[in-house]
Structures are given as C-alpha cells and as structure tokens.
Design an enzyme around this catalytic site. Sequence first.
Site, PDB file in Angstrom:
ATOM      1  CG  HIS A   1      -1.964  -1.019   1.213  1.00 41.53           C
ATOM      2  ND1 HIS A   1      -3.069  -0.943   2.026  1.00 41.53           N
ATOM      3  CD2 HIS A   1      -2.117  -2.154   0.482  1.00 41.53           C
ATOM      4  CE1 HIS A   1      -3.856  -1.988   1.804  1.00 41.53           C
ATOM      5  NE2 HIS A   1      -3.290  -2.736   0.876  1.00 41.53           N
TER       6      HIS A   1
ATOM      7  CD  GLU B   1      -1.972   4.466   3.073  1.00 44.18           C
ATOM      8  OE1 GLU B   1      -3.123   4.912   3.178  1.00 44.18           O
ATOM      9  OE2 GLU B   1      -1.693   3.492   2.341  1.00 44.18           O
TER      10      GLU B   1
ATOM     11  CB  CYS C   1      -1.975   1.780   6.118  1.00 43.45           C
ATOM     12  SG  CYS C   1      -1.600   0.942   4.556  1.00 43.45           S
TER      13      CYS C   1
ATOM     14  CB  CYS D   1      -6.533  -0.362   5.260  1.00 42.69           C
ATOM     15  SG  CYS D   1      -4.797  -0.896   5.116  1.00 42.69           S
TER      16      CYS D   1
END
Length: 174
Positions: free
Chosen positions: A72, A74, A105, A102
Amino acid sequence: MMPQRIIRQPEEVRCETAAADARWMLAALGAARAAGDAGEVPVGACVVSCDGNRLLAVAGNLTRTNCDPTAHAEIIALRDAARVAGNYRLTDAIVYSTIEPCAMCAGALVQARIKRLVYGARDERAGAVHSQFRLCDAEILNHRMEIAAGVLEAECRALIQEFFRARRNSDRMK
C-alpha cells in the site's frame, strides 16, 4: 533596547498549516494518479518532516505491480522514509494519504510513531482511523497521533471514485 517580539495569531498558524497540508496532499495525489495510470488502485502517500520543509518519501500503491498485498502507498512511503531517516521510528514526521488508511497501514503508522496523519477522503468500508476503527488514537495503544481529515477531500474522493467507476464500466463491457 529589547528585541521586538513577534506574536503569531492562531489564524495565521492555521493558514500556514492548511497551506502546507494542501501542498503535500497534492504530492500524494500525484503519486495516486501515477499508481492509477499503472493500473493500481489510485492511492498515494508522502512522508514529510514536521517542519514541512523536507519530503522524506512519496509513493503510490504497488500491490498489483509487486504482487504484494502489503504494498500500500502508506507502507511503501513509511519504508522509504525510515531508510532516509536512518530510523524505523519517524517521531518527527507527518504522513499525508489521499484515503483514510486501512487497518494494516494505520497499525504501521502507530508502530512508526508518526507525529501527525493527514488524509483526504474517508474510506467508509475499510478505514481504520475514523470510519470502521480508531487505531491511530486508541487509548489502549502506547502511541497516539494528531489526525487531520478532509484535506483536498473532493479531489481525493473523485480520483478513487472515477477509478472504480471506470473499472465497473470496463467489467460490464466484457
């Protein structure tokens, strides 16, 4: 003669923070657009020094490209920023994310001891900062961060909505 003291009004501080937040969110949006152009879900993130003067890392999603469910935006930005800082603790850093992080993260933000999180649009389905969970400021955890939501929200939301709209339309055409 005594030196003149400059007193900043709270409005000035807010304006400066808002301008810096918009500036760095635009950088995250650029990474999100690049990710979308590469066929990834268009989410972008950047990590900036607390004084707002130094970009430590910027990244877009790479989950499909890297065949990595943890890639992801992040997470990638945190990894890169930690390498630049020479420390896995990023206690003097701000993370900008186009979408509410999420659970994975948000947990990584807590582990990195991020000072401040700024995100654009809420993720009503999987957001772990405000929408579904409150991981970044949970009393039970040993670290809580300052959180600002809704920075360039309309632009962030439009980018992700357009991506999924196009994907749905493409699926219908098959």
